[in-house]
Design a protein around this motif. Sequence first.
Motif, PDB file in Angstrom:
ATOM      1  N   TRP A   1      16.526 -12.835   0.336  1.00 34.44           N
ATOM      2  CA  TRP A   1      16.260 -13.388   1.644  1.00 34.44           C
ATOM      3  C   TRP A   1      16.852 -14.842   1.422  1.00 34.44           C
ATOM      4  N   ASP A   2      17.086 -15.565   2.378  1.00 34.05           N
ATOM      5  CA  ASP A   2      17.834 -16.750   2.404  1.00 34.05           C
ATOM      6  C   ASP A   2      16.832 -17.898   3.024  1.00 34.05           C
ATOM      7  N   GLU A   3      16.496 -17.294   4.167  1.00 30.32           N
ATOM      8  CA  GLU A   3      15.834 -18.231   5.177  1.00 30.32           C
ATOM      9  C   GLU A   3      14.714 -17.210   5.863  1.00 30.32           C
ATOM     10  N   ALA A   4      13.571 -17.666   6.277  1.00 28.39           N
ATOM     11  CA  ALA A   4      12.314 -17.022   6.662  1.00 28.39           C
ATOM     12  C   ALA A   4      11.837 -17.876   8.078  1.00 28.39           C
ATOM     13  N   ARG A   5      11.513 -17.509   9.070  1.00 26.79           N
ATOM     14  CA  ARG A   5      10.996 -18.043  10.082  1.00 26.79           C
ATOM     15  C   ARG A   5       9.707 -17.410  10.493  1.00 26.79           C
ATOM     16  N   ILE A   6       8.637 -18.619  10.332  1.00 29.39           N
ATOM     17  CA  ILE A   6       7.235 -17.940  10.444  1.00 29.39           C
ATOM     18  C   ILE A   6       6.604 -18.542  11.592  1.00 29.39           C
ATOM     19  N   PHE A   7       6.363 -17.608  12.510  1.00 28.29           N
ATOM     20  CA  PHE A   7       5.707 -17.893  13.694  1.00 28.29           C
ATOM     21  C   PHE A   7       3.985 -17.705  13.192  1.00 28.29           C
ATOM     22  N   THR A   8       3.179 -18.928  13.663  1.00 29.75           N
ATOM     23  CA  THR A   8       1.836 -18.852  13.347  1.00 29.75           C
ATOM     24  C   THR A   8       1.038 -19.321  14.655  1.00 29.75           C
ATOM     25  N   GLY A   9       0.434 -18.390  15.103  1.00 32.16           N
ATOM     26  CA  GLY A   9      -0.571 -18.559  16.521  1.00 32.16           C
ATOM     27  C   GLY A   9      -1.845 -19.190  15.993  1.00 32.16           C
ATOM     28  N   LYS A  10      -2.499 -19.771  16.991  1.00 31.17           N
ATOM     29  CA  LYS A  10      -3.610 -20.561  16.659  1.00 31.17           C
ATOM     30  C   LYS A  10      -4.752 -19.599  16.800  1.00 31.17           C
ATOM     31  N   LYS A  11      -4.751 -18.488  17.266  1.00 27.21           N
ATOM     32  CA  LYS A  11      -5.728 -17.366  17.336  1.00 27.21           C
ATOM     33  C   LYS A  11      -6.137 -16.589  16.230  1.00 27.21           C
ATOM     34  N   GLU A  12      -7.265 -16.494  15.681  1.00 25.63           N
ATOM     35  CA  GLU A  12      -7.426 -15.811  14.460  1.00 25.63           C
ATOM     36  C   GLU A  12      -7.555 -14.416  14.703  1.00 25.63           C
ATOM     37  N   PHE A  13      -7.060 -13.589  13.888  1.00 28.30           N
ATOM     38  CA  PHE A  13      -7.290 -12.355  13.931  1.00 28.30           C
ATOM     39  C   PHE A  13      -8.300 -11.621  12.554  1.00 28.30           C
ATOM     40  N   ASN A  14      -9.155 -10.922  12.858  1.00 29.35           N
ATOM     41  CA  ASN A  14     -10.001 -10.443  11.685  1.00 29.35           C
ATOM     42  C   ASN A  14      -9.846  -9.094  11.020  1.00 29.35           C
ATOM     43  N   ASN A  15      -8.776  -8.441  11.632  1.00 28.80           N
ATOM     44  CA  ASN A  15      -8.478  -6.976  10.950  1.00 28.80           C
ATOM     45  C   ASN A  15      -6.888  -6.884  11.463  1.00 28.80           C
ATOM     46  N   GLY A  16      -6.496  -5.847  10.724  1.00 33.46           N
ATOM     47  CA  GLY A  16      -5.007  -5.835  10.881  1.00 33.46           C
ATOM     48  C   GLY A  16      -4.336  -5.770   9.347  1.00 33.46           C
ATOM     49  N   ILE A  17      -3.105  -5.668   9.427  1.00 35.45           N
ATOM     50  CA  ILE A  17      -2.248  -5.808   8.194  1.00 35.45           C
ATOM     51  C   ILE A  17      -1.735  -7.055   7.947  1.00 35.45           C
ATOM     52  N   ARG A  18      -2.257  -7.686   6.994  1.00 33.70           N
ATOM     53  CA  ARG A  18      -1.839  -9.136   6.644  1.00 33.70           C
ATOM     54  C   ARG A  18      -0.277  -9.254   6.559  1.00 33.70           C
ATOM     55  N   GLY A  19       0.093 -10.183   6.907  1.00 36.38           N
ATOM     56  CA  GLY A  19       1.583 -10.672   6.526  1.00 36.38           C
ATOM     57  C   GLY A  19       2.005 -10.869   5.079  1.00 36.38           C
ATOM     58  N   PRO A  20       3.073 -10.553   5.018  1.00 34.47           N
ATOM     59  CA  PRO A  20       3.392 -11.004   3.252  1.00 34.47           C
ATOM     60  C   PRO A  20       3.534 -12.707   3.063  1.00 34.47           C
ATOM     61  N   GLU A  21       3.083 -12.873   1.601  1.00 35.52           N
ATOM     62  CA  GLU A  21       3.141 -14.481   1.514  1.00 35.52           C
ATOM     63  C   GLU A  21       4.679 -14.785   0.970  1.00 35.52           C
ATOM     64  N   ILE A  22       4.919 -15.697   1.384  1.00 29.32           N
ATOM     65  CA  ILE A  22       6.373 -16.258   0.930  1.00 29.32           C
ATOM     66  C   ILE A  22       6.480 -17.591   0.388  1.00 29.32           C
ATOM     67  N   GLN A  23       7.301 -17.795  -0.772  1.00 30.94           N
ATOM     68  CA  GLN A  23       7.191 -18.854  -1.710  1.00 30.94           C
ATOM     69  C   GLN A  23       8.590 -19.403  -1.374  1.00 30.94           C
ATOM     70  N   GLY A  24       8.637 -20.598  -0.936  1.00 27.30           N
ATOM     71  CA  GLY A  24      10.158 -20.989  -0.696  1.00 27.30           C
ATOM     72  C   GLY A  24       9.935 -22.606  -0.509  1.00 27.30           C
ATOM     73  N   LYS A  25      11.049 -23.147  -0.113  1.00 23.68           N
ATOM     74  CA  LYS A  25      11.313 -24.730   0.253  1.00 23.68           C
ATOM     75  C   LYS A  25      11.105 -25.097   1.931  1.00 23.68           C
ATOM     76  N   LEU A  26       9.878 -25.448   2.258  1.00 23.63           N
ATOM     77  CA  LEU A  26       9.786 -25.775   3.848  1.00 23.63           C
ATOM     78  C   LEU A  26      11.120 -26.657   4.053  1.00 23.63           C
ATOM     79  N   TYR A  27      11.652 -26.054   5.134  1.00 27.06           N
ATOM     80  CA  TYR A  27      12.939 -26.816   5.794  1.00 27.06           C
ATOM     81  C   TYR A  27      12.579 -27.710   7.004  1.00 27.06           C
ATOM     82  N   SER A  28      11.625 -27.032   7.891  1.00 27.33           N
ATOM     83  CA  SER A  28      11.403 -27.697   9.090  1.00 27.33           C
ATOM     84  C   SER A  28       9.947 -27.045   9.538  1.00 27.33           C
TER      85      SER A  28
END
Length: 129
Positions: A85-112
């Motif tokens: 992967w070269d770039e990831a765009r991660i959208f995060t909402g303000k609502k907290e979900f208590n169940n479901g499949i957790r998204g993967p963790e990604i390590q990289g440099k914050l661009y914006s």
Amino acid sequence: MNFKIILSKSGNVAEYLTLNETNGTIIVFSEVKGNNGVNVRWVKLERDIPAARQVTDYLYTEGFQSLLIEGGAGVIRHFIEAGLWDEARIFTGKKEFNNGIRGPEIQGKLYSFSEFETTGLETVVNEYN
């Protein structure tokens, strides 16, 4: 020309995708050959090689310049863990979900980072590519 790339365990593609959802060719990557729909190209995956590597190698040899991955957590995690992967765009909402499949963790440099009324958008780049 438009392409839709699908990773499929069964090799099958829903008929509605071939008739209504895609204006172009569908390339299906699978270990087993499934149905042959309209405009479907099937590519056999080898069991001992990571699927992400086979997909990117195939697309490179076919002249593709970019790939947008929209998928479940497992597919996205597979490409991240392979370092493909070269770039990831991660959208995060303000609502907290208590169940479901957790998204993967990604390590990289914050661009914006951009904040909208109910959503944050981080763009992270892979500093190892």
